[in-house]
Design a protein around this motif. Structure first.
Motif, mmCIF file in Angstrom:
data_model
loop_
_atom_site.group_PDB
_atom_site.id
_atom_site.type_symbol
_atom_site.label_atom_id
_atom_site.label_comp_id
_atom_site.label_asym_id
_atom_site.label_seq_id
_atom_site.Cartn_x
_atom_site.Cartn_y
_atom_site.Cartn_z
ATOM 1 N N GLN A 169 4.034 -2.092 -10.328
ATOM 2 C CA GLN A 169 4.633 -3.246 -9.637
ATOM 3 C C GLN A 169 5.231 -2.824 -8.293
ATOM 4 O O GLN A 169 5.085 -3.518 -7.282
ATOM 5 N N LYS A 170 5.873 -1.654 -8.265
ATOM 6 C CA LYS A 170 6.445 -1.154 -7.018
ATOM 7 C C LYS A 170 5.351 -0.814 -6.009
ATOM 8 O O LYS A 170 5.479 -1.085 -4.803
ATOM 9 N N GLU A 171 4.250 -0.225 -6.501
ATOM 10 C CA GLU A 171 3.132 0.098 -5.605
ATOM 11 C C GLU A 171 2.534 -1.172 -4.996
ATOM 12 O O GLU A 171 2.174 -1.198 -3.813
ATOM 13 N N GLN A 172 2.434 -2.224 -5.792
ATOM 14 C CA GLN A 172 1.892 -3.489 -5.282
ATOM 15 C C GLN A 172 2.808 -4.084 -4.197
ATOM 16 O O GLN A 172 2.336 -4.599 -3.180
ATOM 17 N N LYS A 173 4.113 -3.985 -4.403
ATOM 18 C CA LYS A 173 5.056 -4.495 -3.397
ATOM 19 C C LYS A 173 4.953 -3.699 -2.100
ATOM 20 O O LYS A 173 4.944 -4.271 -0.999
ATOM 21 N N ASP A 174 4.876 -2.371 -2.216
ATOM 22 C CA ASP A 174 4.756 -1.534 -1.017
ATOM 23 C C ASP A 174 3.459 -1.824 -0.278
ATOM 24 O O ASP A 174 3.422 -1.866 0.963
ATOM 25 N N LEU A 175 2.381 -2.025 -1.029
ATOM 26 C CA LEU A 175 1.090 -2.318 -0.404
ATOM 27 C C LEU A 175 1.131 -3.655 0.346
ATOM 28 O O LEU A 175 0.624 -3.763 1.474
ATOM 29 N N ALA A 176 1.756 -4.652 -0.272
ATOM 30 C CA ALA A 176 1.858 -5.966 0.388
ATOM 31 C C ALA A 176 2.711 -5.866 1.655
ATOM 32 O O ALA A 176 2.395 -6.481 2.685
ATOM 33 N N HIS A 177 3.780 -5.061 1.608
ATOM 34 C CA HIS A 177 4.640 -4.889 2.785
ATOM 35 C C HIS A 177 3.889 -4.180 3.916
ATOM 36 O O HIS A 177 4.000 -4.565 5.090
ATOM 37 N N ARG A 178 3.100 -3.136 3.561
ATOM 38 C CA ARG A 178 2.330 -2.422 4.588
ATOM 39 C C ARG A 178 1.283 -3.333 5.227
ATOM 40 O O ARG A 178 1.074 -3.307 6.442
ATOM 41 N N LYS A 179 0.639 -4.157 4.415
ATOM 42 C CA LYS A 179 -0.360 -5.083 4.957
ATOM 43 C C LYS A 179 0.282 -6.082 5.928
ATOM 44 O O LYS A 179 -0.292 -6.418 6.967
ATOM 45 N N LYS A 180 1.472 -6.527 5.572
ATOM 46 C CA LYS A 180 2.173 -7.473 6.438
ATOM 47 C C LYS A 180 2.532 -6.830 7.780
ATOM 48 O O LYS A 180 2.370 -7.444 8.850
ATOM 49 N N GLN A 181 3.008 -5.575 7.742
ATOM 50 C CA GLN A 181 3.348 -4.869 8.973
ATOM 51 C C GLN A 181 2.111 -4.619 9.832
ATOM 52 O O GLN A 181 2.145 -4.760 11.066
ATOM 53 N N GLU A 182 1.006 -4.257 9.189
ATOM 54 C CA GLU A 182 -0.237 -4.031 9.936
ATOM 55 C C GLU A 182 -0.727 -5.319 10.601
ATOM 56 O O GLU A 182 -1.238 -5.299 11.726
#
Length: 307
Positions: A169-182
């Motif tokens: 769940q934490k990995e999914q949140k980090d991935l979504a945050h990185r995609k948003k920043q990109e």
């Protein structure tokens, strides 16, 4: 000496000095000073400069004191002017009739007249809606004795997540945050190539704001030229004075007066924001005086009769 002082002394209710005639500055260079600075300086020098009220220089309204009447109001008007005046009066009357019909349609005619008996029957029918009558009720039917009871929401146990589930769940949140920043960074880089489009959008926005500003200024000027709201009573202009074709005499000698000059001038003062509009009240409402007899002035008639 004493007599001269008495003569030069200012008397009450005697105004023979013009306060604004000479501007005393005591050799002060006032070219670079504002009006407030000059007033402040002269005050501390012992010479006070009076401030002239702004209302003395500004008119309450730009409407002329005496407005020219409609050409059709003349005692000997031309046919075209007289017909134009009658057309204006007829249009105003039609608007009033339409407004009255509209109010009658949306208020009185929307509801039908109901007798008290019908009203009571409708109320009973409305309140008993959804209830079973005595004829439809089954005596053998009992809802409480139903053996199969089903819950609407099933029971849910509080199951804790495992470490693997929390890590994923934490990995999914980090991935979504990185995609948003990109995505934000890509948008910044793409906006560099849209400078021309952005300039066009800004220019269009400025043109739109300029048009709206001009409209606001025109509306403000139109509002200042008209009658302002000075009281809770709305200003209503006088009805135009008109005569029908068969009432026109053609000469001033046989013309009958139709309107009051005093009323016309009073309405002009209201229109020019000098007098606030108000309802004419001929009789004043007086407070009702409560009358009663004092306790020590009361006479007990029973005691008098007994004596």
């Amino acid at each position: 000496m004493v007599a001269m002082k008495k003569l030069n002394k200012l008397k009450r209710n005697k105004f023979n000095v013009d306060l604004w005639k000479d501007e005393t500055t005591r050799d002060i260079d006032t070219n670079w000073m504002s009006s407030d600075t000059i007033r402040h300086t002269l005050k501390h020098f012992g010479v006070k400069k009076r401030r002239i009220p702004i209302s003395l220089r500004k008119k309450p309204s730009n409407i002329p004191a005496v407005e020219p009447p409609h050409p059709g109001m003349s005692y000997n008007p031309s046919f075209e002017d007289h017909q134009n005046l009658l057309h204006e009066v007829a249009q105003k009357e039609i608007e009033l009739i339409k407004e009255e019909e509209h109010l009658n349609r949306v208020t009185t005619k929307m509801f039908r007249k109901v007798s008290p008996e019908e009203k009571e029957n409708d109320l009973i029918k409305e309140m008993s809606e959804g209830l079973k009558s005595e004829n439809d009720r089954n005596p053998n039917e009992d809802e409480d004795d139903d053996p199969t009871v089903k819950f609407v929401n099933p029971v849910v146990r509080n199951q804790k997540k495992t470490r693997v589930q929390r890590r994923k769940q934490k990995e999914q949140k980090d991935l979504a945050h990185r995609k948003k920043q990109e995505k934000v960074e890509r948008k910044k880089s793409s906006d560099i190539y849209k400078l021309k489009l952005l300039n066009n959008q800004l220019a269009a926005k400025e043109r739109k704001q300029k048009i709206l500003r001009e409209k606001r200024l025109k509306k403000k000027a139109l509002k200042e030229a008209g009658t302002k709201t000075l009281s809770k009573v709305k200003f209503e202009p006088l009805e135009p004075d008109f005569k029908l074709s068969n009432e026109l005499t053609g000469n001033l000698r046989n013309t009958e007066p139709a309107n009051s000059l005093l009323k016309d001038r009073f309405k002009s003062l209201q229109k020019r924001n000098i007098v606030a509009p108000a309802n004419i009240k001929l009789k004043r409402d007086k407070a009702r005086v409560k009358r009663f007899i004092k306790p020590d002035h009361k006479i007990d008639m029973t005691k008098i009769n007994m004596k």
